[in-house]
Design an enzyme around this catalytic site. Structure first.
Site, PDB file in Angstrom:
ATOM      1  N   SER A 101       0.814  -1.222   0.000  1.00  0.00           N
ATOM      2  CA  SER A 101       0.000   0.000   0.000  1.00  0.00           C
ATOM      3  C   SER A 101       0.845   1.268   0.000  1.00  0.00           C
ATOM      4  O   SER A 101       0.355   2.341  -0.338  1.00  0.00           O
ATOM      5  CB  SER A 101      -0.920   0.004   1.217  1.00  0.00           C
ATOM      6  OG  SER A 101      -0.141  -0.154   2.383  1.00  0.00           O
ATOM      7  N   ASP A 117      -3.648   7.607   8.275  1.00  0.00           N
ATOM      8  CA  ASP A 117      -4.769   6.813   8.784  1.00  0.00           C
ATOM      9  C   ASP A 117      -4.336   5.773   9.803  1.00  0.00           C
ATOM     10  O   ASP A 117      -5.053   4.817  10.043  1.00  0.00           O
ATOM     11  CB  ASP A 117      -5.470   6.137   7.607  1.00  0.00           C
ATOM     12  CG  ASP A 117      -4.502   5.242   6.824  1.00  0.00           C
ATOM     13  OD1 ASP A 117      -3.327   5.143   7.224  1.00  0.00           O
ATOM     14  OD2 ASP A 117      -4.913   4.647   5.814  1.00  0.00           O
ATOM     15  N   HIS A 121      -0.704   4.442   7.034  1.00  0.00           N
ATOM     16  CA  HIS A 121      -0.017   5.089   5.907  1.00  0.00           C
ATOM     17  C   HIS A 121       0.347   6.542   6.234  1.00  0.00           C
ATOM     18  O   HIS A 121      -0.296   7.154   7.091  1.00  0.00           O
ATOM     19  CB  HIS A 121      -0.914   5.035   4.667  1.00  0.00           C
ATOM     20  CG  HIS A 121      -1.391   3.634   4.382  1.00  0.00           C
ATOM     21  ND1 HIS A 121      -2.659   3.195   4.684  1.00  0.00           N
ATOM     22  CD2 HIS A 121      -0.725   2.569   3.872  1.00  0.00           C
ATOM     23  CE1 HIS A 121      -2.777   1.918   4.355  1.00  0.00           C
ATOM     24  NE2 HIS A 121      -1.611   1.510   3.872  1.00  0.00           N
TER      25      HIS A 121
END
Ligand SMILES: Nc1ncnc2c1ncn2[C@@H]1O[C@H](COP(=O)(O)OP(=O)(O)OP(=O)(O)O)[C@@H](O)[C@H]1O
Length: 823
Positions: free
Chosen positions: A480, A785, A788
């Site tokens: 991610s 968040d 990240h």
């Protein structure tokens, strides 16, 4: 800063000069500041001074111009110095004393008696309420010894320097005078002692430098602060040519010593005036007693005036010329007088224990005090100070030694700097010659058929590409941290669109409030953002590369419980499929050129990797730290396998990010850091960061190994861990307010993270609805968040990567000329 005042004074011709030289003079007046001087060879030169006092000038004129402003300054609390300089018989003593201190009439009175009157007048004329005291000292420097003219037994007074007092003479007799008459009587005694000394010591007349010191101390009732000003008057011994006087024996020795101290004075003036602008050079104040005593007057904390006394006679032209040149040079000296305040009165009656640094001396003196009378002991102390056996405590703060050392150090460093600059220039020159040679050999190699060797060609372009950080395309593999929409497209879900950015198509599928590190790196290479391999919407263009990274991806193959099926091996397979399909399409004709990379781009493109974080973080849910550490080689073996696969497919440029400080992510702190003992000094989970560090060490070793195995490739290892750790540790320096807490989340401080709701989600638990909302200003946060980084943090990380300092091999030596930092 102020320049010193320099005046010239010409006495009338004396009878001998009138007789012998037929009234011939060497000067012609122009105005009160300028005159023309004719030297022995009849050559003329123009001299200008602050004021020129010609033969008919009055003593009062000299006082008014030269001394009165100084007297006012000294009474105000500044230091001042007046020096008379010149050849023997040129009028120094006449200017300083007049034709006698006590008895001469108003007209012939010299500076000294006028100054005494001026000081008392100034002190008494002010309306301001104050108490004051005036202390007087008189010394002479003869054959490099300082003698007390108020107490002839003190024959070798030391010169000391302290922070608060500047240059001072410990143990010198100080007479407090209450009115001008008392002052003049004492001065007259001092002057008489000079003559006594001359007889006692068989001294030739006027062979010493005579120094008068007035210390004026005032306490103002307004603020109870004490100001003190010191006025030093110096009647120098005459400068003269030894050979002209035909001196011999003791007189010759005296003349030599005088010349030595006067030439030391000249050297000090030269050093003060010749020093290059802005450069500090060594000033040889310590070369003579005279220059040491005058240290404050010459370029220090004092206003200074110099009276150059000359004979106007043509016979003395040569000596007068040297006096005038001395004055002209001294004119350039700048001094920095400042007001002298002392907060507390100095306690002159302090005990031996406080006066002396040396404890044993203090003990002896205390015992002596018990046996002898106080006066005798005091006398003994003074004798000891004069002989340098004991040191006054205030003189312990000798600063000049330190200053001298500092100056020496500065000049050594300057010399070293110059050498280094020369070496750098030389190396630059050699470097450009070598470069030219390399270029020439390359050309000849290519022309001799070496172009057929693809390994050789690749090595060369690998070298140049790495330096420029410029590639035709990027193929990215990861999780991610660099997913630009792959997982969302692959699994058919949406990631909440970023907040208002218009540089992505919506939704972007990025786990961030904006751009990722990979976006910033693409930008730096002037390439468009990477399209996700699985994103088929909007006719994606893959000409400049393709992104296979998928959120939650691991290096190790996915299992049935994995969130993301697109592990590293799958991503590599996807790439192989992508490449095969691209080549297939390009083989069909040029119409696909603008969508897919051509064959040569696969060789020249950059293969980026940012993966491994999920292998480690995920393992902590079911394994111990030791088990995780033990599994790292297996994880890296899988990575190595994929990279080798890519190499076999023609990839040559590898760019491998290590993994960040996992333990600092709110997600991991919330789950594994509830016990404070598990946290490090930054509040991050220690075990997670330890796993990350071990992984990175072995990843680095793998990169080195790969580089060795594939010399025609270019493997760059990038230390993301250090960049992110530094950012978290020094967040405020880089403009962040929250090093750990998530911007988009639920729960509030300290983590604002709740694993039940991810950013943008709303869920109901036991009838309570909760939403993970974004903060107002994400640029204040490092974590977006809880898992990240924010766009602002990613931008910082990218900017650090592009410094080239965090990579192996580094490319910081190419910065900033070849890299464009464009955000
Ligand atoms: N401006 C002047 N007007 C009248 N007479 C002067 C003047 N200047 C100096 N004289 C006389 O010249 C003689 C020498 O002067 P003075 O003793 O002041 O010289 P000096 O520079 O102090 O010499 P030395 O270095 O030997 O002490 C003295 O007799 C003095 O009275």
């Amino acid at each position: 800063m102020s320049n010193i005042t320099v005046c010239a004074r010409f006495r009338p011709l004396n009878s001998r000069e009138k007789q012998n030289d037929n009234n011939s003079v060497c000067i012609r007046c122009r105005d009160s500041e300028t005159f023309i001087f004719k030297d022995e060879k009849d050559e003329e030169s123009v001299f200008s001074f602050d004021r020129v006092f010609y033969e008919q000038s009055e003593q009062a004129d000299v006082y008014q111009f030269l001394a009165l402003p100084m007297v006012r300054d000294v009474v105000d609390g500044y230091n001042g110095t007046i020096i008379t300089y010149g050849q023997t018989g040129a009028g120094k003593t006449y200017s300083m004393e007049g034709s006698g201190i006590l008895e001469c009439g108003e007209q012939k009175k010299g500076l000294l008696p006028r100054i005494v009157e001026g000081i008392f007048d100034s002190l008494n004329s002010s309306d301001e309420k104050k108490t004051y005291s005036i202390n007087l000292s008189m010394v002479e420097i003869y054959m490099e010894k300082v003698r007390d003219l108020f107490d002839l037994s003190k024959v070798n007074i030391q010169i000391k320097e302290s922070k608060s007092r500047g240059i001072f003479l410990p143990g010198v007799t100080e007479i407090t005078v209450l009115d001008p008459v008392e002052a003049l009587q004492n001065l007259s005694k001092g002057i008489a002692n000079r003559t006594v000394g001359e007889t006692q010591m068989n001294m030739a007349s006027s062979r010493s430098h005579c120094i008068y010191i007035f210390t004026i101390q005032q306490e103002f009732s307004r603020d109870k602060r004490t100001r003190f000003g010191k006025l030093i008057l110096v009647d120098l011994a005459g400068s003269e040519k030894v050979e002209k006087t035909g001196a011999e024996g003791r007189v010759l020795d005296e003349a030599k010593t005088i010349n030595k101290s006067l030439s030391a004075l000249g050297n000090v003036i030269n050093s003060l005036t010749c020093g290059l602008q802005g450069k500090t050079s060594h000033i040889p104040y310590r070369d003579s007693k005279l220059t040491r005593i005058l240290q404050d007057a010459l370029g220090g904390n004092a206003r200074t005036a110099l009276l150059c006394c000359c004979s106007p006679s043509a016979f003395n032209a040569s000596e007068s010329l040297s006096t005038l040149r001395f004055g002209a040079r001294a004119k350039h000296i700048k001094s920095s007088p400042r007001l002298n305040y002392s907060e507390e009165k100095s306690d002159t009656s302090s005990s031996a224990a406080s006066l002396f640094d040396d404890e044993s001396s203090a003990r002896i003196l205390t015992k002596l005090r018990e046996k002898f009378n106080v006066e005798d002991v005091k006398f003994l102390e003074e004798l000891f100070i004069q002989e340098g056996i004991l040191f006054d405590l205030s003189s312990v703060e000798e600063e000049s030694d330190i200053d001298d050392l500092t100056l020496q150090m500065i000049s050594l460093l300057q010399a070293a700097m110059e050498k280094l600059t020369a070496t750098v220039d030389e190396l630059k020159r050699e470097n450009s010659i070598l470069r030219a040679k390399v270029d020439a050999s390359m050309d000849s190699l290519f022309h001799n058929g070496a172009e057929n060797s693809s390994i050789f060609q690749n090595m060369i372009s690998a070298m140049s590409n790495a330096a420029e950080f410029k590639y035709p395309a990027v193929f990215n593999f990861g999780d991610s941290n660099s997913d630009t929409g792959d997982l969302a497209a692959g699994l058919g879900f949406q990631v909440a669109p970023p907040n208002g950015q218009d540089y992505f198509k919506i939704p972007s599928g990025r786990f961030c409030d904006g751009r990722l590190i990979v976006d910033f790196l693409m930008d730096a290479m002037d390439l468009p953002f990477l399209n996700a391999y699985l994103d088929s919407l909007g006719l994606p263009n893959f000409r400049k590369g393709c992104n296979f990274a998928a959120a939650a991806a691991t290096i190790l193959p996915a299992t049935s419980s994995s969130l993301c099926p697109f592990s590293f091996g799958v991503q590599v397979s996807q790439f192989l499929r992508f490449k095969a399909r691209a080549l297939e399409l390009t083989a069909k004709g040029r119409k696909f050129d603008k969508y897919v990379p051509d064959e040569n781009v696969f060789e020249k493109g950059l293969y980026m990797f940012d993966i491994g974080q999920n292998d480690l973080a995920g393992a902590f849910y079911s394994k111990t730290l030791d088990q995780i550490l033990a599994s790292i080689p297996t994880i890296l073996l899988e990575l190595e396998k994929g990279i080798k696969n890519l190499y076999d497919q023609g990839a040559r440029y590898f760019w491998i990010h290590n993994t960040g400080p996992l333990g600092c992510l709110p997600q991991n702190i919330a789950k594994f850091g509830t016990d404070a003992s598990k946290l490090d000094e930054l509040g991050c989970v220690s075990s997670h960061n330890q796993a990350a560090k071990t992984f990175n060490l072995q990843l680095h070793a793998l990169c080195t190994k790969l580089q060795g195995q594939y010399p025609d490739s270019n493997v760059t290892y990038v230390d993301i861990f250090s960049i992110k750790s530094n950012l978290i540790a020094n967040f405020s320096r880089y403009g962040f307010e929250q090093p750990i807490m998530a911007c988009c989340g639920f729960g509030g401080p300290p983590l604002n993270y709740d694993s039940r709701v991810s950013c943008g989600e709303t869920k109901t638990f036991n009838g309570t609805t909760i939403t993970a909302q974004a903060c107002n200003d994400s640029s204040e946060y490092i974590s977006w968040d809880g898992i990240h980084y924010t766009e602002t943090a990613n931008q910082y990380v990218a900017s650090q990567i592009l410094t080239g300092k965090y990579s192996d091999p580094p490319f910081s030596d190419k910065m900033p000329f070849l890299l464009k930092l464009k955000f």
